[in-house]
Design a protein around this motif. Structure first.
Motif, PDB file in Angstrom:
ATOM      1  N   THR A 286      66.241  55.860  10.747  1.00  7.90           N
ATOM      2  CA  THR A 286      66.558  56.146  12.149  1.00  7.90           C
ATOM      3  C   THR A 286      65.331  55.880  13.009  1.00  7.90           C
ATOM      4  N   GLU A 287      65.520  54.968  13.965  1.00  5.10           N
ATOM      5  CA  GLU A 287      64.462  54.591  14.891  1.00  5.10           C
ATOM      6  C   GLU A 287      65.094  54.496  16.270  1.00  5.10           C
ATOM      7  N   VAL A 288      64.674  55.378  17.165  1.00  6.04           N
ATOM      8  CA  VAL A 288      65.260  55.432  18.497  1.00  6.04           C
ATOM      9  C   VAL A 288      64.169  55.255  19.548  1.00  6.04           C
ATOM     10  N   ALA A 289      64.577  55.019  20.780  1.00  8.22           N
ATOM     11  CA  ALA A 289      63.622  54.798  21.869  1.00  8.22           C
ATOM     12  C   ALA A 289      63.881  55.794  22.996  1.00  8.22           C
ATOM     13  N   PRO A 290      63.210  56.959  22.970  1.00  9.52           N
ATOM     14  CA  PRO A 290      63.331  57.866  24.109  1.00  9.52           C
ATOM     15  C   PRO A 290      62.902  57.143  25.392  1.00  9.52           C
ATOM     16  N   ASP A 291      63.368  57.619  26.532  1.00 13.55           N
ATOM     17  CA  ASP A 291      62.980  56.979  27.781  1.00 13.55           C
ATOM     18  C   ASP A 291      61.468  57.037  27.983  1.00 13.55           C
ATOM     19  N   LEU A 292      60.862  58.163  27.630  1.00 10.56           N
ATOM     20  CA  LEU A 292      59.403  58.308  27.653  1.00 10.56           C
ATOM     21  C   LEU A 292      58.977  59.171  26.478  1.00 10.56           C
ATOM     22  N   VAL A 293      57.756  58.948  26.010  1.00 14.05           N
ATOM     23  CA  VAL A 293      57.166  59.813  24.996  1.00 14.05           C
ATOM     24  C   VAL A 293      55.706  60.072  25.343  1.00 14.05           C
ATOM     25  N   VAL A 294      55.248  61.224  24.924  1.00  8.14           N
ATOM     26  CA  VAL A 294      53.817  61.523  24.911  1.00  8.14           C
ATOM     27  C   VAL A 294      53.455  61.553  23.434  1.00  8.14           C
ATOM     28  N   CYS A 295      52.517  60.679  23.066  1.00  7.97           N
ATOM     29  CA  CYS A 295      52.140  60.608  21.647  1.00  7.97           C
ATOM     30  C   CYS A 295      50.624  60.580  21.522  1.00  7.97           C
ATOM     31  N   SER A 296      50.174  60.739  20.300  1.00  6.36           N
ATOM     32  CA  SER A 296      48.751  60.771  20.010  1.00  6.36           C
ATOM     33  C   SER A 296      48.094  59.448  20.388  1.00  6.36           C
ATOM     34  N   ALA A 297      46.897  59.543  20.957  1.00  2.00           N
ATOM     35  CA  ALA A 297      46.134  58.344  21.300  1.00  2.00           C
ATOM     36  C   ALA A 297      45.663  57.613  20.054  1.00  2.00           C
ATOM     37  N   THR A 298      45.819  58.222  18.884  1.00  2.00           N
ATOM     38  CA  THR A 298      45.440  57.541  17.641  1.00  2.00           C
ATOM     39  C   THR A 298      46.438  56.441  17.279  1.00  2.00           C
ATOM     40  N   HIS A 299      47.638  56.470  17.876  1.00  2.00           N
ATOM     41  CA  HIS A 299      48.617  55.417  17.601  1.00  2.00           C
ATOM     42  C   HIS A 299      48.195  54.140  18.309  1.00  2.00           C
ATOM     43  N   ASN A 300      48.199  53.029  17.589  1.00  2.00           N
ATOM     44  CA  ASN A 300      47.853  51.737  18.163  1.00  2.00           C
ATOM     45  C   ASN A 300      48.994  51.304  19.080  1.00  2.00           C
ATOM     46  N   PRO A 301      48.754  51.182  20.390  1.00  2.00           N
ATOM     47  CA  PRO A 301      49.843  50.849  21.323  1.00  2.00           C
ATOM     48  C   PRO A 301      50.413  49.444  21.132  1.00  2.00           C
TER      49      PRO A 301
END
Length: 192
Positions: free
Chosen positions: A85-100
């Motif tokens: 399951t992979e979904v796309a919320p309209d917006l997310v706040v995530c860790s800055a450690t994730h490579n954008p």
């Protein structure tokens, strides 16, 4: 002349993450991968996009350095080999450690998922997504009701507690919260 859209169907009828990521990004519809099935979503309205962009700008102007904002970014809720399951919320706040530059965002790095309710997504945004986000352990959820789906622009905020979201606020004038980081803004500014 009308162009025909052809999408190759995966073997065994189950969409893998690999097959999902092989879909062209310029398709005329949005897709999500839910329990190994491809789900087609309607494209959002201009008002929906305006709210999303304005909120992303507000959130992006004030996060602490450990957070980043994602707009319509894929989040991997479940990496189950048979039913991912992979979904796309309209917006997310995530860790800055994730490579954008990479997708999807692992759910463990997401602190807040935000959905903007549209007439075509009412049931999913009010029932399906909060349930799935809670099951996946996303600490915070916001649901934004628009003048099309409610009597006014309204932001409902929730916090995960014992596997379920509990309401933490309902805002029509000024949203002022401390989680996942302190932020305050006029709700009406999302439509102005």
């Amino acid at each position: 002349m009308t162009q025909m859209l052809t999408i190759p169907f995966p073997r065994a009828g189950v969409w893998t993450r690999e097959a999902y990521h092989a879909l062209p990004e310029d398709l005329p519809v949005d897709f999500e991968l839910v329990d190994g099935s491809l789900v087609v979503n309607a494209k959002p309205s201009i008002m929906h996009n305006q709210i999303a962009f304005r909120l992303a700008s507000i959130l992006d102007s004030s996060p602490p350095p450990e957070w980043q904002i994602g707009l319509d970014a894929d989040v991997l809720l479940s990496d189950d080999a048979d039913e991912p399951t992979e979904v796309a919320p309209d917006l997310v706040v995530c860790s800055a450690t994730h490579n954008p530059k990479t997708r999807p965002i692992p759910v463990a790095l997401v602190s807040l998922a935000i959905e903007i309710v549209s007439p075509s997504s009412t049931r999913k945004d009010r029932r399906f997504y909060p349930l799935r986000y809670a099951e996946a352990g996303i600490p915070h959820y916001w649901r934004i009701e628009t003048p099309i789906t409610s009597d006014a622009l309204r932001i409902h905020t929730f916090r995960l507690q014992e596997g379920e979201y509990i309401p933490t606020g309902e805002f029509t004038d000024v949203l002022d919260v401390s989680e996942p980081f302190p932020i305050a803004f006029e709700v009406g500014s999302l439509l102005d």
